[in-house]
Design a protein around this motif. Structure first.
Motif, mmCIF file in Angstrom:
data_model
loop_
_atom_site.group_PDB
_atom_site.id
_atom_site.type_symbol
_atom_site.label_atom_id
_atom_site.label_comp_id
_atom_site.label_asym_id
_atom_site.label_seq_id
_atom_site.Cartn_x
_atom_site.Cartn_y
_atom_site.Cartn_z
ATOM 1 N N GLU A 1 84.261 16.200 46.240
ATOM 2 C CA GLU A 1 82.971 16.159 45.552
ATOM 3 C C GLU A 1 82.816 14.914 44.687
ATOM 4 O O GLU A 1 81.694 14.441 44.447
ATOM 5 C CB GLU A 1 82.799 17.414 44.690
ATOM 6 C CG GLU A 1 82.653 18.712 45.475
ATOM 7 C CD GLU A 1 83.980 19.207 46.048
ATOM 8 O OE1 GLU A 1 83.954 19.996 47.014
ATOM 9 O OE2 GLU A 1 85.045 18.770 45.542
ATOM 10 N N TRP B 1 87.187 12.964 54.156
ATOM 11 C CA TRP B 1 85.802 13.167 53.763
ATOM 12 C C TRP B 1 85.151 11.805 53.599
ATOM 13 O O TRP B 1 85.807 10.808 53.301
ATOM 14 C CB TRP B 1 85.716 13.919 52.431
ATOM 15 C CG TRP B 1 86.304 15.296 52.457
ATOM 16 C CD1 TRP B 1 85.650 16.475 52.666
ATOM 17 C CD2 TRP B 1 87.683 15.645 52.237
ATOM 18 N NE1 TRP B 1 86.513 17.531 52.604
ATOM 19 C CE2 TRP B 1 87.770 17.071 52.338
ATOM 20 C CE3 TRP B 1 88.842 14.923 51.975
ATOM 21 C CZ2 TRP B 1 88.973 17.744 52.179
ATOM 22 C CZ3 TRP B 1 90.041 15.593 51.824
ATOM 23 C CH2 TRP B 1 90.103 16.993 51.920
ATOM 24 N N GLN B 2 83.836 11.786 53.803
ATOM 25 C CA GLN B 2 83.101 10.525 53.743
ATOM 26 C C GLN B 2 81.778 10.748 53.006
ATOM 27 O O GLN B 2 81.129 11.796 53.180
ATOM 28 C CB GLN B 2 82.832 10.027 55.166
ATOM 29 C CG GLN B 2 82.198 8.666 55.265
ATOM 30 C CD GLN B 2 82.100 8.202 56.713
ATOM 31 O OE1 GLN B 2 81.868 9.003 57.618
ATOM 32 N NE2 GLN B 2 82.287 6.922 56.946
ATOM 33 N N TYR B 3 81.420 9.773 52.190
ATOM 34 C CA TYR B 3 80.108 9.791 51.534
ATOM 35 C C TYR B 3 79.319 8.582 52.014
ATOM 36 O O TYR B 3 79.796 7.439 51.934
ATOM 37 C CB TYR B 3 80.242 9.739 50.010
ATOM 38 C CG TYR B 3 78.897 9.653 49.310
ATOM 39 C CD1 TYR B 3 78.146 10.797 49.083
ATOM 40 C CD2 TYR B 3 78.389 8.421 48.894
ATOM 41 C CE1 TYR B 3 76.895 10.723 48.456
ATOM 42 C CE2 TYR B 3 77.144 8.339 48.264
ATOM 43 C CZ TYR B 3 76.413 9.487 48.052
ATOM 44 O OH TYR B 3 75.185 9.410 47.440
ATOM 45 N N LYS C 1 80.610 14.675 53.478
ATOM 46 C CA LYS C 1 80.824 15.475 54.681
ATOM 47 C C LYS C 1 82.262 15.330 55.153
ATOM 48 O O LYS C 1 82.905 14.290 54.929
ATOM 49 C CB LYS C 1 79.860 15.072 55.785
ATOM 50 C CG LYS C 1 80.023 13.648 56.286
ATOM 51 C CD LYS C 1 79.072 13.360 57.442
ATOM 52 C CE LYS C 1 79.304 11.950 58.013
ATOM 53 N NZ LYS C 1 78.435 11.674 59.172
ATOM 54 N N LEU C 2 82.752 16.376 55.805
ATOM 55 C CA LEU C 2 84.055 16.293 56.444
ATOM 56 C C LEU C 2 84.012 15.234 57.533
ATOM 57 O O LEU C 2 83.003 15.098 58.241
ATOM 58 C CB LEU C 2 84.439 17.642 57.048
ATOM 59 C CG LEU C 2 84.930 18.710 56.072
ATOM 60 C CD1 LEU C 2 84.997 20.062 56.770
ATOM 61 C CD2 LEU C 2 86.305 18.337 55.531
ATOM 62 N N ALA C 3 85.102 14.503 57.681
ATOM 63 C CA ALA C 3 85.134 13.402 58.658
ATOM 64 C C ALA C 3 86.455 13.442 59.416
ATOM 65 O O ALA C 3 87.324 12.582 59.222
ATOM 66 C CB ALA C 3 84.931 12.069 57.952
ATOM 67 N N ARG D 1 75.270 12.857 50.771
ATOM 68 C CA ARG D 1 76.113 14.046 50.695
ATOM 69 C C ARG D 1 77.501 13.709 51.213
ATOM 70 O O ARG D 1 77.679 12.774 52.004
ATOM 71 C CB ARG D 1 75.518 15.215 51.481
ATOM 72 C CG ARG D 1 75.461 15.036 52.976
ATOM 73 C CD ARG D 1 74.791 16.240 53.633
ATOM 74 N NE ARG D 1 74.718 16.093 55.083
ATOM 75 C CZ ARG D 1 75.665 16.508 55.930
ATOM 76 N NH1 ARG D 1 76.757 17.091 55.449
ATOM 77 N NH2 ARG D 1 75.533 16.346 57.237
#
Length: 452
Positions: free
Chosen positions: A444, A256-258, A266-268, A264
């Protein structure tokens, strides 16, 4: 009829790929603790004594170390080089240098290796060694080496029978349980100009060691890392979370990456394999991390054997260096700050499978026999030309029974640049910490920690 033969052949190939690689016999395993250490290294020294016998490793901190310190004094600071290898005498050491090392010696007359007395300093907790002994006869590689089963936390294959098994030893090597550190990553371009690629906070959980009595199951996370970037300004606030499982066919890498710009998480899924790693400003791929980190599925893995090599080792001076710019000299790392020793390493060769894509067509890895740390690698492109080469810098955290190789680097031999990451010295070193909470490991949580 041809169709039937094709279907049968395909079914047979799938069945074989899914079969487990048998563990070694009890007779073979009985060498562990006698001829071999419990981790699988040769107990004896080499013929000329330049590699000593294993005597239990570095068990005592040097004078000057205070309990709780994260900046560890060099226990071998008084050692003097026993030899110097440079471009003039490199031919005398054929077969004992990585291809990348040879190339650097050939290109740059001022490049050199200061070789120091060899110290077999690695020590691991007894529980990890006991598990490794059990794994020798119980653990199995499955899915053609792409996954493991029935392994306790420790080296799953102390007497490896294949290249994939040796690489699993590297992936599951003991590095502590919970680690945190602030670190720098620096790029040096072909003109010799150093630039800060990133500064960040790293939180790592070697999850398979959370409970050393529990078998590592296929879907279990064995490694997770949370990175929070703080510099340079254009990267500040970015964050990523990556998890790897023991069977990537059952549970592929999750990432996941912010990004502050989109605010937001997001899946990465692209944060894997040969995707350029922004933490190194694209100088390395995601699976170049720590010389190798990721799934084994894109390559055929061959166990070439074991040989004596000159590799970075007991690199306390580099690991705990306060000034990165003293290290990041033009063309190559400052030779004054890199300690080399002669050690035995397992050599593993990876060849890209037909039909798969990766920027490296062939890779050769050099795994330390005493720790299973990948100390170096050579990477080749599709033309068979040497493209890049990596090194990791190992020092024993003697207060924690942990072999640490957080600093690692990659040379781009085509572009003439290099990157070194994991420089923790400016910020006090590696901290073996309390575990983060479950909520802090949630995707999150990246949004809360990644605000500019």
């Amino acid at each position: 009829m041809k169709l039937m033969h094709t279907l049968l052949a395909t079914s047979l190939a799938i069945a074989i790929a899914g079969q487990a690689q048998a563990a070694v016999s009890a007779t073979e395993a009985s060498k562990l603790g006698t001829e071999l250490t419990l981790l699988g290294a040769e107990m004896a020294g080499n013929a000329d004594g330049s590699i000593p016998a294993y005597a239990g490793g570095l068990t005592a901190a040097p004078a000057g170390f205070k309990t709780g310190d994260t900046k560890r004094p060099d226990p071998f600071a008084d050692d003097q080089p026993v030899q110097v290898i440079d471009g003039k005498n490199a031919d005398q050491y054929q077969g004992m240098l990585t291809a990348t090392t040879v190339e650097l010696l050939k290109r740059f007359p001022s490049y050199r290796l200061d070789v120091y007395p060899t110290h077999r300093s690695v020590v691991l907790p007894q529980a990890v060694l006991n598990n490794t002994l059990k794994n020798a006869t119980d653990a199995k590689s499955i899915e053609g080496g792409q996954a493991i089963e029935n392994a306790l936390p420790g080296a799953p294959f102390p007497i490896p029978q294949s290249g994939a098994e040796a690489m699993w030893n590297h992936l599951l090597r003991y590095q502590g349980v919970n680690v945190e550190a602030k670190y720098d990553s620096w790029n040096v371009d072909s003109a010799g100009v150093p630039t800060l690629a990133t500064t960040g906070m790293a939180y790592i959980n070697y999850a398979s060691y959370n409970d050393v009595t529990k078998l590592v199951q296929g879907q279990d996370t064995f490694y997770q890392i949370k990175l929070l970037y703080t510099e340079p300004a254009r990267r500040a606030g970015e964050a990523i979370l990556v998890r790897d499982a023991a069977n990537p066919l059952v549970q592929a890498r999750r990432a996941w990456q912010y990004l502050p710009g989109v605010r937001r998480v997001k899946l990465a899924p692209s944060l894997a394999y040969d995707t350029p790693n922004p933490g190194s400003a694209g100088a390395a791929t995601y699976d170049d991390a720590f010389v190798f980190l990721g799934a084994l599925d894109r390559y055929e893995w061959k166990l070439v054997g074991k040989q004596e090599m000159y590799v970075p080792y007991n690199t306390y001076k580099l690991t705990y260096l306060s000034d990165p710019q003293a290290l990041t000299t033009p063309n190559y790392l400052n030779p004054d700050l890199v300690r080399w020793e002669k050690h035995r390493v397992w050599v593993v060769e990876a060849t890209l499978k037909e039909g798969y894509r990766h920027i490296y067509h062939k890779r050769r890895f050099y795994l330390d026999e005493d720790s299973w740390v990948a100390l170096a690698s050579d990477q080749y492109d599709a033309r068979g030309q040497l493209y890049r080469g990596s090194f990791a810098f190992l020092s024993q955290s003697y207060d924690q029974q942990v072999p640490d190789a957080t600093p690692h680097m990659i040379y781009d031999l085509v572009g003439g640049s290099y990157n070194i990451t994991g420089l923790v010295g400016p910020y006090g070193g590696i901290k073996y910490s309390q575990p983060l909470s479950k909520s802090q490991w949630s995707p999150e949580s990246l949004a809360g920690t990644g605000i500019r």
